[in-house]
Design an enzyme around this catalytic site. Structure first.
Site, short mmCIF file in Angstrom:
data_model
loop_
_atom_site.label_atom_id
_atom_site.label_comp_id
_atom_site.label_asym_id
_atom_site.label_seq_id
_atom_site.Cartn_x
_atom_site.Cartn_y
_atom_site.Cartn_z
N HIS A 273 9.02 25.95 71.00
CA HIS A 273 7.98 25.26 71.76
C HIS A 273 8.61 24.73 73.04
O HIS A 273 9.79 24.37 73.07
CB HIS A 273 7.44 24.11 70.90
CG HIS A 273 6.29 23.37 71.48
ND1 HIS A 273 6.42 22.45 72.50
CD2 HIS A 273 4.96 23.39 71.17
CE1 HIS A 273 5.24 21.94 72.79
NE2 HIS A 273 4.34 22.49 72.01
N ASP B 62 13.45 20.68 64.95
CA ASP B 62 12.09 20.34 65.35
C ASP B 62 11.20 20.62 64.13
O ASP B 62 10.90 21.76 63.81
CB ASP B 62 11.68 21.21 66.54
CG ASP B 62 10.20 21.12 66.90
OD1 ASP B 62 9.44 20.45 66.17
OD2 ASP B 62 9.79 21.75 67.89
N GLN C 44 5.99 21.18 62.77
CA GLN C 44 5.05 21.97 61.99
C GLN C 44 5.34 21.93 60.49
O GLN C 44 4.55 22.46 59.70
CB GLN C 44 5.06 23.43 62.47
CG GLN C 44 4.69 23.61 63.93
CD GLN C 44 3.29 23.15 64.26
OE1 GLN C 44 2.43 23.05 63.38
NE2 GLN C 44 3.06 22.85 65.53
N LYS D 268 0.73 15.25 63.64
CA LYS D 268 0.76 16.50 62.88
C LYS D 268 1.05 16.26 61.40
O LYS D 268 1.24 17.21 60.64
CB LYS D 268 1.77 17.46 63.50
CG LYS D 268 1.32 17.90 64.90
CD LYS D 268 2.22 18.89 65.57
CE LYS D 268 1.68 19.22 66.96
NZ LYS D 268 2.53 20.17 67.70
N CYS E 282 2.37 26.85 74.40
CA CYS E 282 3.64 26.24 74.86
C CYS E 282 4.85 27.05 74.39
O CYS E 282 5.90 26.49 74.05
CB CYS E 282 3.76 24.80 74.38
SG CYS E 282 2.67 23.66 75.24
#
Length: 417
Positions: free
Chosen positions: A134, A211, A214, A237, A375
């Site tokens: 991303h 990261d 998600q 999220k 993104c």
């Protein structure tokens, strides 16, 4: 499809908690009962308990934190700091002092890029990311490498959408100072093998940032098992509020994280000629932080912990794989990637129809999907695909939602024929 339905059924039989009960935990569906919400990679819906907790704080407990000695301030400070402990327990971190609050995953990456790595990186060094990142986990490292005249090395992608991790040992050398990768691709849904990435990186004493934007909602990110050095995710999220996130920093690196946003709230002593700053995590709290957002994040963590996440995660993986198979079976539809393990996300195109037209047509059937580059322009440039439509599922999505999606796409193709 049968396995997906059976996993969901078994979970809810065991917990006396049918899918419509989970859906009832999210007030958006009270207002829009026919909504098929398939844009969870952009943001999940807010749990009812989160909305209620934020409302209670704002209406009954509102005060600034840390410096007040009156009761309301003391109560607000305790509630704010308790969230650090909740997140630390959620990640099985060694202490709450490993948890800093940010405005989200992108801010967390910038915090580590500017507050940690900038002080470690010099000309001739290199850092490693993947082509699938991303922009929030791509641009901070790209720009820092340019500023410090360091090399940005890229883990390539295989044709099926998995990272070509066999290349990683060749990318890391004695000049490598950092590795940062997504856990789950927000465009392809690929579940990356972060344990392997961390193992290879640590063989060279290179720290790794994950990261987890998600993955944090349904995947167990136990630090004592995975051994990452830095990790980030966003509140919005994991069924929580916008404008808040966390960054985990392992104890061995905390002293090296310096403030890159300056102001009150992060100091130990200020003189005319110099300032002594607090240490991590308090060094991130310049100015008045997003107190209500942090408290809402704590309520979201409470909600997640109340769920039996393992069967929910398995059901979501089954649901998304079934959706990929069904989409691939439609003439003119192309699903990007076929990774060994996919979670929650599919990007697809329909021959001759722009992704924005796809999303607009689906919207007429109350189906919410995203369209664009998500993104991840370097990834889509690599795939020679300017834009896609993207569907992304969560715990309140069902086989029936995918049925409606497939019917609508078939209607779209018929309409455009």
């Amino acid at each position: 499809m049968f396995l997906c339905s059976q996993l969901i059924l078994n979970h809810f039989k065991a917990n006396q908690n049918p899918l419509n009960k989970i859906k009832s935990d999210f007030p958006i569906f009270d207002s829009y009962p026919d909504l098929v919400y398939l844009d969870n990679a952009a943001t999940t819906q807010r749990a009812r308990s989160v909305v209620g907790r934020i409302g209670t704080f704002l209406s009954e407990e509102n005060a600034n934190i840390h410096r007040g000695v009156y009761d309301l301030s003391t109560k607000a400070t305790s509630a704010y700091e308790e969230v650090r402990k909740k997140v630390a327990d959620f990640l099985k971190a060694p202490s709450s002092e490993c948890i800093g609050f940010t405005s989200g995953t992108t801010d967390s990456a910038n915090t580590i890029a500017k507050g940690y790595l900038k002080g470690q990186l010099k000309e001739g060094d290199n850092l490693v990311i993947s082509i699938a990142e991303h922009h929030g986990n791509f641009i901070p490292w790209q720009q820092l490498a340019k500023e410090k005249k360091a090399e940005l090395r890229i883990i390539p992608l295989m044709n099926n959408g998995d990272l070509e991790l066999s290349r990683l040992p060749k990318l890391i050398d004695s000049n490598t100072k950092f590795v940062s990768v997504q856990h789950i691709s927000n465009t392809l849904g690929t579940l990356h093998d972060i344990e392997h990435i961390i193992e290879i990186s640590h063989q060279h004493n290179v720290p790794v940032m994950i990261d987890a934007a998600q993955s944090a909602a349904l995947y167990f990110l136990d630090w004592d098992r995975i051994d990452y050095d830095f990790l980030a995710f966003s509140g919005h999220k994991v069924f929580g509020p916008f404008g808040v996130g966390i960054v985990f920093v392992a104890p061995k690196y905390q002293e090296q994280v310096k403030p890159y946003k300056l102001g009150g709230g992060i100091i130990r002593d200020v003189q005319v000629d110099d300032t002594i700053f607090s240490r991590f995590p308090y060094v991130l709290d310049a100015g008045t932080p997003n107190i209500s957002g942090v408290i809402g994040l704590g309520a979201a963590i409470d909600y997640l912990v109340s769920l039996d996440r393992t069967p929910l995660r398995k059901a979501q993986e089954e649901l998304i794989n079934s959706a990929a198979d069904r989409l691939s079976g439609i003439q003119r539809v192309k699903v990007l990637g076929n990774p060994k393990r996919r979670s929650s996300i599919i990007s697809f195109t329909v021959d001759g129809i722009h992704p924005h037209e796809i999303a607009s047509f689906l919207n007429q059937d109350n189906i919410a999907v995203r369209a664009g580059m998500h993104c991840t322009q370097p990834l889509l440039d690599h795939l020679k695909t300017p834009a896609t439509a993207r569907l992304s599922t969560s715990i309140y999505n069902s086989v029936e939602d995918i049925d409606k999606l497939i019917d609508s796409i078939n209607g779209l193709i018929k309409f455009w024929s």
